[in-house]
Motif scaffolding. Structure first.
Motif, PDB file in Angstrom:
ATOM      1  N   UNK A  18      26.517  46.418  60.415  1.00 37.67           N
ATOM      2  CA  UNK A  18      27.629  45.470  60.393  1.00 37.67           C
ATOM      3  C   UNK A  18      28.262  45.407  59.001  1.00 37.67           C
ATOM      4  N   UNK A  19      27.433  45.483  57.969  1.00 35.69           N
ATOM      5  CA  UNK A  19      27.980  45.463  56.608  1.00 35.69           C
ATOM      6  C   UNK A  19      28.727  46.756  56.296  1.00 35.69           C
ATOM      7  N   UNK A  20      28.358  47.853  56.880  1.00 34.71           N
ATOM      8  CA  UNK A  20      28.995  49.142  56.603  1.00 34.71           C
ATOM      9  C   UNK A  20      30.416  49.191  57.143  1.00 34.71           C
ATOM     10  N   UNK A  21      30.692  48.504  58.228  1.00 37.55           N
ATOM     11  CA  UNK A  21      32.039  48.510  58.819  1.00 37.55           C
ATOM     12  C   UNK A  21      32.499  47.068  59.042  1.00 37.55           C
ATOM     13  N   UNK A  22      33.011  46.401  58.004  1.00 36.23           N
ATOM     14  CA  UNK A  22      33.473  45.030  58.192  1.00 36.23           C
ATOM     15  C   UNK A  22      34.769  45.004  58.999  1.00 36.23           C
ATOM     16  N   UNK A  23      34.988  43.958  59.754  1.00 38.67           N
ATOM     17  CA  UNK A  23      36.234  43.883  60.523  1.00 38.67           C
ATOM     18  C   UNK A  23      37.416  43.662  59.565  1.00 38.67           C
ATOM     19  N   UNK A  24      38.566  44.237  59.872  1.00 40.61           N
ATOM     20  CA  UNK A  24      39.723  44.071  58.979  1.00 40.61           C
ATOM     21  C   UNK A  24      40.289  42.643  59.082  1.00 40.61           C
ATOM     22  N   UNK A  25      40.758  42.144  57.950  1.00 37.05           N
ATOM     23  CA  UNK A  25      41.361  40.813  57.944  1.00 37.05           C
ATOM     24  C   UNK A  25      42.822  40.940  58.362  1.00 37.05           C
ATOM     25  N   UNK A  26      43.282  40.084  59.241  1.00 40.52           N
ATOM     26  CA  UNK A  26      44.696  40.134  59.633  1.00 40.52           C
ATOM     27  C   UNK A  26      45.603  39.872  58.426  1.00 40.52           C
ATOM     28  N   UNK A  27      46.728  40.558  58.371  1.00 42.07           N
ATOM     29  CA  UNK A  27      47.627  40.471  57.220  1.00 42.07           C
ATOM     30  C   UNK A  27      48.221  39.070  57.083  1.00 42.07           C
ATOM     31  N   UNK A  28      48.546  38.421  58.192  1.00 40.71           N
ATOM     32  CA  UNK A  28      49.136  37.088  58.098  1.00 40.71           C
ATOM     33  C   UNK A  28      48.112  36.064  57.590  1.00 40.71           C
ATOM     34  N   UNK A  29      46.839  36.226  57.961  1.00 38.95           N
ATOM     35  CA  UNK A  29      45.804  35.333  57.455  1.00 38.95           C
ATOM     36  C   UNK A  29      45.634  35.507  55.946  1.00 38.95           C
ATOM     37  N   UNK A  30      45.627  36.759  55.497  1.00 46.45           N
ATOM     38  CA  UNK A  30      45.496  37.018  54.066  1.00 46.45           C
ATOM     39  C   UNK A  30      46.694  36.458  53.307  1.00 46.45           C
ATOM     40  N   UNK A  31      47.892  36.584  53.839  1.00 47.85           N
ATOM     41  CA  UNK A  31      49.087  36.054  53.182  1.00 47.85           C
ATOM     42  C   UNK A  31      49.029  34.534  53.095  1.00 47.85           C
ATOM     43  N   UNK A  32      48.570  33.861  54.152  1.00 49.05           N
ATOM     44  CA  UNK A  32      48.459  32.402  54.131  1.00 49.05           C
ATOM     45  C   UNK A  32      47.405  31.941  53.119  1.00 49.05           C
ATOM     46  N   UNK A  33      46.303  32.651  53.038  1.00 50.29           N
ATOM     47  CA  UNK A  33      45.252  32.296  52.077  1.00 50.29           C
ATOM     48  C   UNK A  33      45.757  32.449  50.648  1.00 50.29           C
ATOM     49  N   UNK A  34      46.444  33.559  50.364  1.00 53.66           N
ATOM     50  CA  UNK A  34      46.971  33.777  49.025  1.00 53.66           C
ATOM     51  C   UNK A  34      48.061  32.767  48.662  1.00 53.66           C
ATOM     52  N   UNK A  35      48.910  32.396  49.624  1.00 56.29           N
ATOM     53  CA  UNK A  35      49.950  31.395  49.364  1.00 56.29           C
ATOM     54  C   UNK A  35      49.328  30.031  49.089  1.00 56.29           C
ATOM     55  N   UNK A  36      48.285  29.675  49.827  1.00 57.97           N
ATOM     56  CA  UNK A  36      47.610  28.402  49.605  1.00 57.97           C
ATOM     57  C   UNK A  36      46.915  28.392  48.236  1.00 57.97           C
ATOM     58  N   UNK A  37      46.319  29.495  47.870  1.00 59.61           N
ATOM     59  CA  UNK A  37      45.658  29.576  46.567  1.00 59.61           C
ATOM     60  C   UNK A  37      46.684  29.478  45.438  1.00 59.61           C
ATOM     61  N   UNK A  38      47.835  30.128  45.599  1.00 59.04           N
ATOM     62  CA  UNK A  38      48.873  30.063  44.569  1.00 59.04           C
ATOM     63  C   UNK A  38      49.434  28.645  44.432  1.00 59.04           C
ATOM     64  N   UNK A  39      49.503  27.902  45.540  1.00 59.76           N
ATOM     65  CA  UNK A  39      50.011  26.527  45.490  1.00 59.76           C
ATOM     66  C   UNK A  39      49.053  25.610  44.742  1.00 59.76           C
ATOM     67  N   UNK A  40      47.769  25.906  44.757  1.00 64.90           N
ATOM     68  CA  UNK A  40      46.779  25.056  44.092  1.00 64.90           C
ATOM     69  C   UNK A  40      46.484  25.479  42.661  1.00 64.90           C
ATOM     70  N   UNK A  41      47.063  26.578  42.206  1.00 61.30           N
ATOM     71  CA  UNK A  41      46.835  27.033  40.836  1.00 61.30           C
ATOM     72  C   UNK A  41      47.652  26.184  39.873  1.00 61.30           C
TER      73      UNK A  41
END
Length: 119
Positions: A18-41
């Protein structure tokens, strides 16, 4: 079957696969996480020397301050003829002598009306 009888090696192989092949993160989820992190910086602060430079008025303000400082030191060390030599008086006072000559006493009395007699 007890918990201690469980096959640990098989479970470890399963986790390694399971560690050798992690599931890919959806692009929209990654964009939302990065936008939320940038808002709190916190906002980036400018460097202290840039703030000081702006507070002093930039190159024109700093140039004026440097000029005033140099002229002040110059007048303090080598005063014009119509000003008392305060630096000489301080140095002479520390050495135990007097800095006032007859010409200085006469000048101060005539120009400023100061009485330089010892009391």
């Amino acid at each position: 079957m007890k918990m201690t009888d469980f096959d640990q090696d098989g479970l470890e192989d399963f986790f390694a696969a399971a560690r050798a092949t992690p599931p890919p993160m959806p692009a929209d989820l990654q964009a939302r996480i990065l936008a939320d992190a940038a808002a709190h910086m916190p906002a980036a602060r400018p460097a202290w020397h840039r703030v000081l430079w702006q507070l002093l008025g930039g190159s024109a303000g700093v140039g004026g301050l440097v000029t005033a400082a140099v002229v002040g030191v110059w007048i303090g060390v080598a005063p014009p003829a119509n000003l008392p030599d305060l630096a000489g008086q301080v140095v002479a006072g520390q050495m135990g002598g007097t800095a006032e000559s007859e010409a200085e006493t006469e000048l101060l009395t005539s120009v400023y009306g100061w009485d330089m007699e010892e009391s």
